[in-house]
Design a protein around this motif. Sequence first.
Motif, PDB file in Angstrom:
ATOM      1  N   UNK A 181      56.445  -8.800  64.691  1.00  0.00           N
ATOM      2  CA  UNK A 181      55.393  -7.979  64.096  1.00  0.00           C
ATOM      3  C   UNK A 181      54.804  -7.098  65.185  1.00  0.00           C
ATOM      4  N   UNK A 182      54.530  -5.836  64.869  1.00  0.00           N
ATOM      5  CA  UNK A 182      53.930  -4.917  65.826  1.00  0.00           C
ATOM      6  C   UNK A 182      52.751  -4.200  65.225  1.00  0.00           C
ATOM      7  N   UNK A 183      51.654  -4.132  65.983  1.00  0.00           N
ATOM      8  CA  UNK A 183      50.430  -3.505  65.491  1.00  0.00           C
ATOM      9  C   UNK A 183      49.948  -2.447  66.476  1.00  0.00           C
ATOM     10  N   UNK A 184      49.584  -1.313  65.941  1.00  0.00           N
ATOM     11  CA  UNK A 184      49.012  -0.223  66.729  1.00  0.00           C
ATOM     12  C   UNK A 184      47.503  -0.425  66.779  1.00  0.00           C
ATOM     13  N   UNK A 185      46.959  -0.627  67.974  1.00  0.00           N
ATOM     14  CA  UNK A 185      45.526  -0.854  68.147  1.00  0.00           C
ATOM     15  C   UNK A 185      44.802   0.396  68.646  1.00  0.00           C
ATOM     16  N   UNK A 186      45.458   1.538  68.570  1.00  0.00           N
ATOM     17  CA  UNK A 186      44.840   2.784  69.018  1.00  0.00           C
ATOM     18  C   UNK A 186      43.649   3.120  68.128  1.00  0.00           C
ATOM     19  N   UNK A 187      42.564   3.548  68.742  1.00  0.00           N
ATOM     20  CA  UNK A 187      41.346   3.860  67.992  1.00  0.00           C
ATOM     21  C   UNK A 187      41.588   5.040  67.052  1.00  0.00           C
ATOM     22  N   UNK A 188      41.144   4.875  65.817  1.00  0.00           N
ATOM     23  CA  UNK A 188      41.248   5.945  64.847  1.00  0.00           C
ATOM     24  C   UNK A 188      42.538   5.999  64.070  1.00  0.00           C
ATOM     25  N   UNK A 189      43.460   5.094  64.351  1.00  0.00           N
ATOM     26  CA  UNK A 189      44.737   5.080  63.635  1.00  0.00           C
ATOM     27  C   UNK A 189      44.563   4.348  62.309  1.00  0.00           C
ATOM     28  N   UNK A 190      45.022   4.964  61.238  1.00  0.00           N
ATOM     29  CA  UNK A 190      44.865   4.349  59.921  1.00  0.00           C
ATOM     30  C   UNK A 190      45.989   3.377  59.599  1.00  0.00           C
ATOM     31  N   UNK A 191      47.223   3.733  59.987  1.00  0.00           N
ATOM     32  CA  UNK A 191      48.363   2.850  59.757  1.00  0.00           C
ATOM     33  C   UNK A 191      48.597   2.038  61.023  1.00  0.00           C
ATOM     34  N   UNK A 192      48.419   0.742  60.955  1.00  0.00           N
ATOM     35  CA  UNK A 192      48.484  -0.112  62.130  1.00  0.00           C
ATOM     36  C   UNK A 192      49.903  -0.583  62.469  1.00  0.00           C
ATOM     37  N   UNK A 193      50.894  -0.199  61.695  1.00  0.00           N
ATOM     38  CA  UNK A 193      52.256  -0.673  61.936  1.00  0.00           C
ATOM     39  C   UNK A 193      52.926   0.137  63.041  1.00  0.00           C
ATOM     40  N   UNK A 194      53.516  -0.559  64.009  1.00  0.00           N
ATOM     41  CA  UNK A 194      54.320   0.115  65.018  1.00  0.00           C
ATOM     42  C   UNK A 194      55.701   0.414  64.448  1.00  0.00           C
ATOM     43  N   UNK A 195      56.346   1.459  64.980  1.00  0.00           N
ATOM     44  CA  UNK A 195      57.715   1.736  64.572  1.00  0.00           C
ATOM     45  C   UNK A 195      58.683   0.909  65.418  1.00  0.00           C
ATOM     46  N   UNK A 196      59.935   0.941  65.045  1.00  0.00           N
ATOM     47  CA  UNK A 196      61.017   0.200  65.720  1.00  0.00           C
ATOM     48  C   UNK A 196      60.856  -1.312  65.610  1.00  0.00           C
ATOM     49  N   UNK A 197      60.077  -1.809  64.675  1.00  0.00           N
ATOM     50  CA  UNK A 197      59.918  -3.248  64.504  1.00  0.00           C
ATOM     51  C   UNK A 197      60.859  -3.711  63.385  1.00  0.00           C
ATOM     52  N   UNK A 198      61.870  -4.501  63.698  1.00  0.00           N
ATOM     53  CA  UNK A 198      62.831  -4.915  62.664  1.00  0.00           C
ATOM     54  C   UNK A 198      62.246  -6.000  61.769  1.00  0.00           C
TER      55      UNK A 198
END
Length: 301
Positions: A181-198
């Motif tokens: 599982x990958x999560x984007x914790x960047x401030x202001x990002x609405x979609x928390x899913x990282x890419x390239x996560x199988x």
Amino acid sequence: LIGSAGIRMNANALRADLGYNPLNLPVDIVNIRTRGVTGSLGLVAKLPQKWRLAVSYASGFRTPNVDDIGKIFDSGDGIVRVPNANLNPERTHNLDVSIFKSFWNDRVQLELTGYYIWLQDMLRISNTTFNGQDSLFFDEQLSQVQHNSNIGLGVIYGAFASIRAELSHNILLFSSLSWTKGEDRTEGVSNRNLDHIPPAFGQTSLQFKLKQMRHELFVNYQYWKFWDEYSDSSVDRPQFAVPDKGMPAWMTFNYRLSYNLHPMLTLQVAVENILDTHYRVFATGLNAPGRNFIVSLRGKF
């Protein structure tokens, strides 16, 4: 107890001449030099009843490559990506814990591993401007300007499990499963899913050995990648997913035969995707091969 430690000094230099420059970009030649120190610590504890516990920490360092820095890319959906010569390395901190257990004179072995990775200065695709404009005409289409930038914070975590069992002197069973599982914790990002996560995937195999011959029947499988698990990026190729659902799960049955013609020579014959299943691996734009046959000869000197 077994301990380990390591340290590494990384030094990288990149010089790129962008050459073809259809947009008259202000960047012609890129020169980047980066340095960083990474390290690792590990501890393995051999416990009673054939239990074993392993804990490790490691830091990571990745220098942007030519593709990250100098790409001019038209995604085809009104977006054009331009180079960015001011990228910094991505850095990670990795922690993983593994538990091992053996049963019945080591005939059955279990492993379970969990890991957690912190990402700093993660490269993310972001909107930018070109000559003060947020859009430009590229290939006769008005396109939003984007580039890679070090604005991301993220985490990747998951687990791996496996079992290895000697069912008899000649029969071996092995099975493994991985989940990430990958999560984007960047401030202001609405979609928390990282890419390239199988999605979850694994393999189960059954091997049978008889003198110079070894048979193996194995199954490869991948779980669904549902639509709400995709990132906003186009790199995971959502256009090839099933509308409103995602990338379908799949399973293939395969067979492999190895025969030792000589201590230094092995003949191998394999049949992959025996049922001729129509499937596609996540994040690829091409269908996987159907039923296919492989014959190989291996020499050891």
